[in-house]
Design an enzyme around this catalytic site. Sequence first.
Site, PDB file in Angstrom:
ATOM      1  N   PRO A   1       0.825  -1.203   0.000  1.00 32.54           N
ATOM      2  CA  PRO A   1       0.000   0.000   0.000  1.00 32.54           C
ATOM      3  C   PRO A   1       0.864   1.261   0.000  1.00 32.54           C
ATOM      4  O   PRO A   1       1.802   1.378   0.797  1.00 32.54           O
ATOM      5  CB  PRO A   1      -0.796  -0.130   1.305  1.00 32.54           C
ATOM      6  CG  PRO A   1      -0.810  -1.594   1.597  1.00 32.54           C
ATOM      7  CD  PRO A   1       0.521  -2.092   1.120  1.00 32.54           C
ATOM      8  N   GLU A   2       0.561   2.179  -0.915  1.00 32.78           N
ATOM      9  CA  GLU A   2       1.272   3.448  -0.984  1.00 32.78           C
ATOM     10  C   GLU A   2       0.349   4.532  -0.435  1.00 32.78           C
ATOM     11  O   GLU A   2      -0.693   4.227   0.143  1.00 32.78           O
ATOM     12  CB  GLU A   2       1.728   3.692  -2.421  1.00 32.78           C
ATOM     13  CG  GLU A   2       2.606   2.544  -2.929  1.00 32.78           C
ATOM     14  CD  GLU A   2       3.058   2.692  -4.379  1.00 32.78           C
ATOM     15  OE1 GLU A   2       3.175   3.824  -4.867  1.00 32.78           O
ATOM     16  OE2 GLU A   2       3.286   1.651  -5.022  1.00 32.78           O
TER      17      GLU A   2
ATOM     18  N   LYS B   1       3.302   6.556   4.447  1.00 33.53           N
ATOM     19  CA  LYS B   1       2.636   5.255   4.348  1.00 33.53           C
ATOM     20  C   LYS B   1       2.286   4.677   5.721  1.00 33.53           C
ATOM     21  O   LYS B   1       1.871   3.524   5.818  1.00 33.53           O
ATOM     22  CB  LYS B   1       3.537   4.274   3.594  1.00 33.53           C
ATOM     23  CG  LYS B   1       3.933   4.727   2.192  1.00 33.53           C
ATOM     24  CD  LYS B   1       4.887   3.724   1.563  1.00 33.53           C
ATOM     25  CE  LYS B   1       5.472   4.243   0.268  1.00 33.53           C
ATOM     26  NZ  LYS B   1       6.432   3.292  -0.333  1.00 33.53           N
TER      27      LYS B   1
ATOM     28  N   ARG C   1      14.019  -2.902  -8.126  1.00 31.25           N
ATOM     29  CA  ARG C   1      12.568  -2.877  -8.275  1.00 31.25           C
ATOM     30  C   ARG C   1      12.173  -3.005  -9.737  1.00 31.25           C
ATOM     31  O   ARG C   1      12.749  -2.343 -10.619  1.00 31.25           O
ATOM     32  CB  ARG C   1      11.990  -1.562  -7.717  1.00 31.25           C
ATOM     33  CG  ARG C   1      12.461  -1.207  -6.328  1.00 31.25           C
ATOM     34  CD  ARG C   1      11.986  -2.194  -5.272  1.00 31.25           C
ATOM     35  NE  ARG C   1      10.542  -2.162  -5.110  1.00 31.25           N
ATOM     36  CZ  ARG C   1       9.894  -1.293  -4.324  1.00 31.25           C
ATOM     37  NH1 ARG C   1      10.576  -0.369  -3.641  1.00 31.25           N
ATOM     38  NH2 ARG C   1       8.588  -1.347  -4.203  1.00 31.25           N
TER      39      ARG C   1
END
Length: 276
Positions: A2-3, A60, A264
């Site tokens: 979750p961002e 976050k 990433r």
Amino acid sequence: MPELPEVENVRRTLENLVTGKTIEDVIVTYPKIVKRPDDAEIFKEMLKGETIENIKRRGKFLLLYVTNYVIVSHLRMEGKFLLHQEDEPIDKHTHVRFLFTDGTELHYKDVRKFGTMHLFKKGEEMNQMPLADLGPEPFDAELTPQYLHERLQKTNRKIKVVLLDQRLLVGLGNIYVDEVLFRSQIHPEREASSLTAEEIERIYEATVTTLGEAVKRGGSTIRTYINSQGQIGSFQELLNVYGKKGEPCVTCGTILEKTVVGGRGTHYCPICQPRI
């Protein structure tokens, strides 16, 4: 993971569900989630009798303000807060349960068990880790193109890596960095110090716009994300590049590519985002 948009929607829905509820007991079945205090039993005892006053967000992180303390929670990859009745079955991935005096329970569920909780006295939370080193919020006046320019000119790290650094600004993760850089027409492997003032202005505008739109759409449900009312987001329907390797670019039709930047997975258009 979750961002900012997802965490903000969890905050909003969770606040509506639990504000004003008083904690009668806390049950922790996976103590490693509790990072402060070191002993989960102390965590439980400190929270008994506390009433949830409000819930805020910092980057976050979720900040659950109770009578005397603040629970700082990071959802990591799969964390979820959901409200249940006391007689409902308990999911095997539920690791922390906050039992309220009205018979309801707030369950923290986490398939991966990567989430964390820190408990601070009110007023201490912003000056200690994990919040102390965080950069400005994307929607705060402190974040300006000039702020970004001053900091980006000082590093030769790749721009994607820099934007993921929560010390620069908070809230961006892998999904939204890819989307911001696509909207900015910036290649993710450009050195930050090579960016012009005009390019940095584009990054600033894309950051604010993209995150704002994502918040309004309830966030992006790529895998398992839901808010605290069990609702999925819909911004995934508007993603331009993330998760779209091999598909045509919405702007120029070129096939989108995927590479690895800073460990990433990274999606981009080789034409719209040239590596100068």
